[in-house]
Design an enzyme around this catalytic site. Structure first.
Site, PDB file in Angstrom:
ATOM      1  N   PRO A   2       0.808  -1.210   0.000  1.00 42.95           N
ATOM      2  CG  PRO A   2      -0.521  -1.412   1.881  1.00 42.95           C
ATOM      3  CD  PRO A   2       0.706  -1.929   1.271  1.00 42.95           C
ATOM      4  CD  GLU A   3       2.478   3.356  -4.452  1.00 42.11           C
ATOM      5  OE1 GLU A   3       2.684   4.551  -4.691  1.00 42.11           O
ATOM      6  OE2 GLU A   3       2.514   2.476  -5.331  1.00 42.11           O
ATOM      7  CG  HIS A  96       0.452 -15.739   6.905  1.00 40.07           C
ATOM      8  ND1 HIS A  96       1.833 -15.650   6.934  1.00 40.07           N
ATOM      9  CD2 HIS A  96       0.174 -16.745   6.065  1.00 40.07           C
ATOM     10  CE1 HIS A  96       2.346 -16.562   6.137  1.00 40.07           C
ATOM     11  NE2 HIS A  96       1.372 -17.253   5.600  1.00 40.07           N
ATOM     12  NE  ARG A 115       7.229 -10.051   0.011  1.00 44.91           N
ATOM     13  CZ  ARG A 115       7.642  -9.300  -1.000  1.00 44.91           C
ATOM     14  NH1 ARG A 115       6.757  -8.676  -1.754  1.00 44.91           N
ATOM     15  NH2 ARG A 115       8.912  -9.158  -1.255  1.00 44.91           N
ATOM     16  CE  LYS A 158      20.129  15.342  -3.003  1.00 52.63           C
ATOM     17  NZ  LYS A 158      18.801  15.781  -2.554  1.00 52.63           N
TER      18      LYS A 158
END
Length: 277
Positions: A2-3, A96, A115, A158
């Site tokens: 998720p972002e 999990h 994970r 940069k």
DNA sequence: CTTACATCCTGATTGC
DNA sequence: TGCAATCAGGATGTAA
């Protein structure tokens, strides 16, 4: 996985069903995550009421009565599913399911992450801003602190690819791999360009695309590319609006040129070789 | 300080 | 069908 848009969608949806509820008890399954869940976590949250849900970057903050909050990160594969009384048949899976909260309306909130890249821990409210997780984060991309002048200052000189720059949580907080590609497509800039070589005009386009893409994604309750689900178990609908992510070799919606997929900073990065310079 | 890269971990998908 | 290789919405630590 998720972002920012997924965490924000989760926050909004979960808030409706969980705010005001009191945690009757909590049980711990697999405790090994990015940070191990401490032994007294369950006892510390028992009896606390959930008073508010907030968000910083990709972190969900579950505010409790008293002087602590729960800081939650979903990593790549995490979920926070709220099962009502009528859904309580799903078994607790200690492999999990890392934490299960029993709430005072007989519903259950389950934090699952196969994970184990995520984390959940209790932090004193007063120490939250200076916690190791939040301390170094850059501005929220949907706040006034993020604008073209700010981004131009960070990009100046940069060498890193512009895509890596906008995914750097210390520069801007909350953008991940999907939205980075989508933002750069909208801005017309290739993900591989060195940040310091991106022109002022292009920086302005990128800075403008950031809130447009993120707000649209939140409006669709996030992107479910593979496995993201909100607290009701529902997928996000933004996947159908993705312009480049996951579309390798498919025609660009604007010019029909096949979308390319290159690796930038060890992550798949999609772009249109004609629309993006 | 900057940048590049390996690493944490498991499950789903792809390819032979 | 079976099995191995590859790939995942992230973050961090280390080394050059």
């Amino acid at each position: 996985m998720p972002e920012l848009p997924e965490v924000e969608s989760l926050r909004q949806i979960l808030a409706r069903s969980a705010v005001g509820r009191t945690i009757v008890s909590a049980r711990i399954g697999e405790a090994r995550l990015r940070r191990r869940i401490v032994a007294d976590f369950a006892a510390a949250v028992a009896g606390r009421q959930i008073i508010k849900l907030s968000r910083r970057a990709k972190y969900l903050i579950i505010e409790l009565d008293g002087d602590h909050v729960m800081l939650v990160h979903l990593g790549m594969s995490g979920s926070l599913i709220h099962r009502g009384e009528d859904f309580s048949d799903a078994e607790f899976d200690p492999k999990h399911d890392h934490v299960e909260f029993a709430l005072d309306d007989s519903s259950r909130l389950v934090y699952n992450d196969p994970r184990r890249f995520g984390m959940m821990r209790l932090v004193a409210r007063a120490a939250l801003e200076n916690s190791p997780e939040l301390k170094g984060l850059g501005p929220e991309p949907l706040s006034r602190d993020f604008n073209a002048d700010y981004l131009a200052g960070k990009a100046r000189g940069k060498q890193v690819a512009i895509k890596n720059l906008i995914m750097d949580q210390k520069i801007i907080a909350g953008i991940g791999n999907i939205y980075a590609s989508e933002i750069l497509y909208r801005a017309g800039v290739r993900p591989t360009r060195r940040a310091g070589r991106v022109t002022r005009k292009e920086i302005e386009k990128i800075a403008g695309a950031v809130p447009v893409i993120l707000r649209a994604a939140i409006g669709s309750r996030g992107t479910t590319f593979r496995s993201y689900r909100d607290s009701r178990g529902q997928p996000g609908r933004f996947a159908e609006q993705l312009r480049v992510y996951g579309r390798e070799n498919e025609p660009c919606y604007a010019c029909s040129t096949p979308i390319k997929n290159v690796v930038v900073g060890q992550r798949a990065s999609f772009y249109c070789p004609k629309c993006q310079v």
